[in-house]
Every structure is written in structure tokens, then in C-alpha cells.
Motif scaffolding. Sequence first.
Motif, PDB file in Angstrom:
ATOM      1  N   MET A   1       0.586  -1.299  -0.100  1.00 11.13           N
ATOM      2  CA  MET A   1       0.063  -0.200   0.186  1.00 11.13           C
ATOM      3  C   MET A   1       0.874   1.096   0.108  1.00 11.13           C
ATOM      4  SD  MET A   1      -3.035   1.336   2.549  1.00 11.13           S
ATOM      5  CE  MET A   1      -3.695  -0.499   2.695  1.00 11.13           C
ATOM      6  N   ASN A   2       0.478   2.236  -0.915  1.00 15.76           N
ATOM      7  CA  ASN A   2       1.206   3.377  -0.813  1.00 15.76           C
ATOM      8  C   ASN A   2       0.646   4.559   0.052  1.00 15.76           C
ATOM      9  OD1 ASN A   2       2.722   5.722  -1.974  1.00 15.76           O
ATOM     10  ND2 ASN A   2       1.697   5.920  -3.754  1.00 15.76           N
ATOM     11  N   ASP A   3       1.297   5.119   1.014  1.00 19.66           N
ATOM     12  CA  ASP A   3       0.965   6.318   1.666  1.00 19.66           C
ATOM     13  C   ASP A   3       1.315   7.436   0.973  1.00 19.66           C
ATOM     14  OD1 ASP A   3       0.079   4.654   3.861  1.00 19.66           O
ATOM     15  OD2 ASP A   3       1.991   4.717   4.985  1.00 19.66           O
ATOM     16  N   VAL A   4       0.081   8.469   0.955  1.00 18.57           N
ATOM     17  CA  VAL A   4       0.109   9.636   0.464  1.00 18.57           C
ATOM     18  C   VAL A   4      -0.227  10.729   1.253  1.00 18.57           C
ATOM     19  CG1 VAL A   4      -0.605  10.887  -1.809  1.00 18.57           C
ATOM     20  CG2 VAL A   4      -0.436   8.591  -2.134  1.00 18.57           C
ATOM     21  N   PHE A  16      -7.412  12.984  -5.530  1.00 18.13           N
ATOM     22  CA  PHE A  16      -6.414  11.894  -4.820  1.00 18.13           C
ATOM     23  C   PHE A  16      -5.836  10.842  -5.593  1.00 18.13           C
ATOM     24  CE2 PHE A  16      -5.395   8.378  -2.117  1.00 18.13           C
ATOM     25  CZ  PHE A  16      -4.468   8.714  -1.464  1.00 18.13           C
ATOM     26  N   LEU A  17      -6.850  10.460  -6.659  1.00 19.77           N
ATOM     27  CA  LEU A  17      -6.607   9.404  -7.387  1.00 19.77           C
ATOM     28  C   LEU A  17      -5.281   9.835  -8.551  1.00 19.77           C
ATOM     29  CD1 LEU A  17      -9.888   8.014  -8.764  1.00 19.77           C
ATOM     30  CD2 LEU A  17      -8.035   6.816  -7.637  1.00 19.77           C
ATOM     31  N   LYS A  18      -5.321  11.121  -9.020  1.00 20.22           N
ATOM     32  CA  LYS A  18      -4.264  11.368  -9.839  1.00 20.22           C
ATOM     33  C   LYS A  18      -2.729  11.683  -8.804  1.00 20.22           C
ATOM     34  CE  LYS A  18      -3.158  14.952 -13.137  1.00 20.22           C
ATOM     35  NZ  LYS A  18      -3.329  16.143 -13.552  1.00 20.22           N
ATOM     36  N   LEU A  19      -3.016  12.220  -7.549  1.00 18.62           N
ATOM     37  CA  LEU A  19      -2.128  12.611  -6.570  1.00 18.62           C
ATOM     38  C   LEU A  19      -1.337  11.268  -6.450  1.00 18.62           C
ATOM     39  CD1 LEU A  19      -0.469  14.715  -5.032  1.00 18.62           C
ATOM     40  CD2 LEU A  19      -1.864  13.953  -3.170  1.00 18.62           C
ATOM     41  N   ALA A  20      -2.058  10.299  -6.205  1.00 21.18           N
ATOM     42  CA  ALA A  20      -1.605   9.046  -5.899  1.00 21.18           C
ATOM     43  C   ALA A  20      -1.163   8.122  -6.976  1.00 21.18           C
ATOM     44  CB  ALA A  20      -2.354   8.126  -5.013  1.00 21.18           C
ATOM     45  N   SER A  21      -0.848   8.737  -8.199  1.00 20.49           N
ATOM     46  CA  SER A  21      -0.713   8.003  -9.457  1.00 20.49           C
ATOM     47  C   SER A  21      -1.328   6.725  -9.861  1.00 20.49           C
ATOM     48  CB  SER A  21       0.897   7.694  -9.394  1.00 20.49           C
ATOM     49  OG  SER A  21       1.613   9.171  -9.093  1.00 20.49           O
ATOM     50  N   ARG A  50     -16.230  12.934  -3.670  1.00 22.38           N
ATOM     51  CA  ARG A  50     -16.135  12.405  -2.147  1.00 22.38           C
ATOM     52  C   ARG A  50     -15.070  12.899  -1.627  1.00 22.38           C
ATOM     53  NH1 ARG A  50     -16.620   7.082   0.586  1.00 22.38           N
ATOM     54  NH2 ARG A  50     -15.649   7.729   2.616  1.00 22.38           N
ATOM     55  N   GLN A  51     -15.140  13.531  -0.289  1.00 18.41           N
ATOM     56  CA  GLN A  51     -13.894  14.169   0.438  1.00 18.41           C
ATOM     57  C   GLN A  51     -13.395  12.949   1.067  1.00 18.41           C
ATOM     58  OE1 GLN A  51     -14.359  17.785   2.366  1.00 18.41           O
ATOM     59  NE2 GLN A  51     -15.299  18.520   0.361  1.00 18.41           N
ATOM     60  N   LEU A  52     -11.996  12.730   1.197  1.00 14.83           N
ATOM     61  CA  LEU A  52     -11.332  11.786   1.702  1.00 14.83           C
ATOM     62  C   LEU A  52     -10.282  12.313   3.132  1.00 14.83           C
ATOM     63  CD1 LEU A  52      -9.535  10.038  -1.359  1.00 14.83           C
ATOM     64  CD2 LEU A  52     -11.599   9.418  -0.121  1.00 14.83           C
ATOM     65  N   ARG A  53     -10.487  11.764   4.082  1.00 17.07           N
ATOM     66  CA  ARG A  53      -9.820  12.188   5.317  1.00 17.07           C
ATOM     67  C   ARG A  53      -8.481  11.210   5.705  1.00 17.07           C
ATOM     68  NH1 ARG A  53     -13.038  16.003   6.160  1.00 17.07           N
ATOM     69  NH2 ARG A  53     -15.331  15.804   6.244  1.00 17.07           N
ATOM     70  N   ASP A  54      -7.900  11.506   6.561  1.00 22.18           N
ATOM     71  CA  ASP A  54      -6.657  10.851   7.076  1.00 22.18           C
ATOM     72  C   ASP A  54      -7.206   9.166   7.476  1.00 22.18           C
ATOM     73  OD1 ASP A  54      -4.005  10.832   8.054  1.00 22.18           O
ATOM     74  OD2 ASP A  54      -4.898  10.471   9.974  1.00 22.18           O
TER      75      ASP A  54
END
Length: 72
Positions: A1-4, A16-21, A50-54
Motif C-alpha cells: 500500500m502506498n501512503d500519500v 487523490f487518484l491523480k496525486l497517488a498516481s 467524495r471527501q477523503l480524510r486521514d
Amino acid sequence: MNDVTIRDEVIRLGQFLKLASLIDSGADAKSVIADGLVHVNGEVETRRGRQLRDGDVVSFQGAKARVLTGKP
């Protein structure tokens, strides 16, 4: 798993999908989300805004990325 790590408290799923590649462009994000191919915390998500959180985990085509805010 990749932590972004993100700068703010929240980030939209499409961004986020783009930021996480996990995808190449915003247009790609729109289509894969609309097609029900993206999961957030194990559930299918069809809302690009959809808003993603920590701690949220996004998966697409077998790849996973976790949202980190860098704040305790």
C-alpha cells in the motif's frame, strides 16, 4: 500500500487518484469513478467529489493508497 500525504485536512477523490498516481488524468478519474471501479475503505464509490480524510484507503485495479495528513 502506498501512503500519500496531503497538505489539507481533506482531498476530493478525483484529485487523490491523480496525486497517488493511480490514474493519469482528471478525465480518467471521472470515468473510472463513474464506472464503479474505485473503492474507498472497501466500498464502491461513484462520487468524484467524495471527501477523503486521514486514514481513508482508496483502491483501483489492485493498487491501494492511503490518505495521510501528516498531522498527529
